[in-house]
Design an enzyme around this catalytic site. Structure first.
Site, PDB file in Angstrom:
ATOM      1  CG  ASP A   1      -1.989  -1.108   1.157  1.00  0.00           C
ATOM      2  OD1 ASP A   1      -2.367  -1.753   0.309  1.00  0.00           O
ATOM      3  OD2 ASP A   1      -3.313  -1.343   1.981  1.00  0.00           O
TER       4      ASP A   1
ATOM      5  CE  LYS B   1      -3.241  -3.723   1.688  1.00  0.00           C
ATOM      6  NZ  LYS B   1      -4.673  -3.586   2.315  1.00  0.00           N
TER       7      LYS B   1
ATOM      8  CB  CYS C   1      -2.466  -2.938   4.895  1.00  0.00           C
ATOM      9  SG  CYS C   1      -3.679  -1.961   4.969  1.00  0.00           S
TER      10      CYS C   1
HETATM   11  N1  TIU Z   1      -2.713   0.676   4.419  1.00  0.00           N
HETATM   12  C1  TIU Z   1      -3.628   0.321   5.563  1.00  0.00           C
HETATM   13  O1  TIU Z   1      -2.389   0.278   6.625  1.00  0.00           O
HETATM   14  N2  TIU Z   1      -4.788   0.964   5.413  1.00  0.00           N
HETATM   15  C2  TIU Z   1      -4.376   2.084   6.499  1.00  0.00           C
HETATM   16  O2  TIU Z   1      -6.239   2.180   6.796  1.00  0.00           O
HETATM   17  N3  TIU Z   1      -3.984   2.396   7.584  1.00  0.00           N
HETATM   18  C3  TIU Z   1      -4.140   2.991   8.443  1.00  0.00           C
HETATM   19  O3  TIU Z   1      -3.227   3.438   9.236  1.00  0.00           O
HETATM   20  N4  TIU Z   1      -4.673   3.576   8.624  1.00  0.00           N
END
Ligand code: TIU
Length: 228
Positions: A23, A128, A161
């Site tokens: 991400d 995802k 994530c």
């Molecule tokens: N990629 C991921 O960690 N998604 C989130 O929403 N992370 C947050 O810390 N909000």
């Protein structure tokens, strides 16, 4: 050669190793995206870009597979549970239009991987809908097809994530090393706690180690293809 790591050296295999980049999309790292809408200081996450880039370049050099993920939803939000959308009390919710397009919607500008880590043609990007990279995705199919058994994990955010993905991978039998200086959180204390809990109890979920340790071990173990 094993990678120096905690709680003990990580057994680097002669084949079956892949890099997983979670991400590293504009939504979490640039102002105006989902991370910002949730009230976070998104600039904190930029610190890891050089380390993730160095790992990406090394895996490319040694011709080892790289998988990137992006968290995002279909334009009709049919894969976004109402609970996920409703729990966000910020001014912009998932699907709303923000400065980088619709928040956390696949294909929008904010959903793109940051330019510094742009994938090359042929490198796999896994969309995802959840926090974990295995839930409702094609990731495991790709890993099995390529005989991957060991994952070097990087990306954001450490306790959301990244941690969810590493736990999912561990339950599926993958040997995972999380790269300490190539993962970041909006909350430094959460990052530290995550590193400690993952490697506690003799590596109950896996290993943690530094970018430098991974790069050194890769350079020793894998030789670059001869350029002609
Ligand atoms: N990629 C991921 O960690 N998604 C989130 O929403 N992370 C947050 O810390 N909000």
């Amino acid at each position: 050669m094993p990678i120096p790591a905690q709680p003990y050296p990580y057994p680097l295999p002669s084949s079956g190793l892949a890099l997983l980049i979670i991400d590293m999309q504009r939504d979490f790292i640039e102002p105006g995206g989902f991370g910002d809408a949730l009230g976070n200081d998104v600039s904190l996450l930029r610190a890891i870009i050089p380390q993730v880039k160095a790992l990406q370049e090394a895996f490319r050099r040694y011709n080892l597979p790289i998988f990137q993920t992006v968290e995002g939803h279909l334009p009709d939000l049919s894969d976004c549970p109402p609970s996920k959308r409703d729990r966000d009390n910020g001014s912009l919710k998932i699907g709303d239009r923000g400065p980088m397009g619709r928040i956390l919607v696949l294909g929008e500008p904010g959903n793109g991987i940051i330019p510094e880590l742009a994938p090359l043609p042929g490198e796999v990007i896994i969309p995802k809908p959840g926090k974990g990279a295995f839930y409702a995705t094609e990731l495991e199919t790709h890993l099995q097809a390529q005989g991957i058994t060991h994952l070097i994990i990087t990306g954001v955010t450490t306790e959301v994530c990244v941690q969810t993905t590493m736990r999912e991978a561990n339950d599926r039998g993958y040997e995972c090393l999380l790269v300490e200086d190539a993962t970041e959180s909006y909350f430094p204390a959460f990052k530290q706690a995550t590193l400690e809990m993952l490697r506690a109890q003799d590596g109950i979920i896996g290993w943690t180690g530094s970018t430098e340790a991974v790069l050194n071990a890769l350079a020793t173990q894998y030789s670059a293809p001869v350029m002609t």
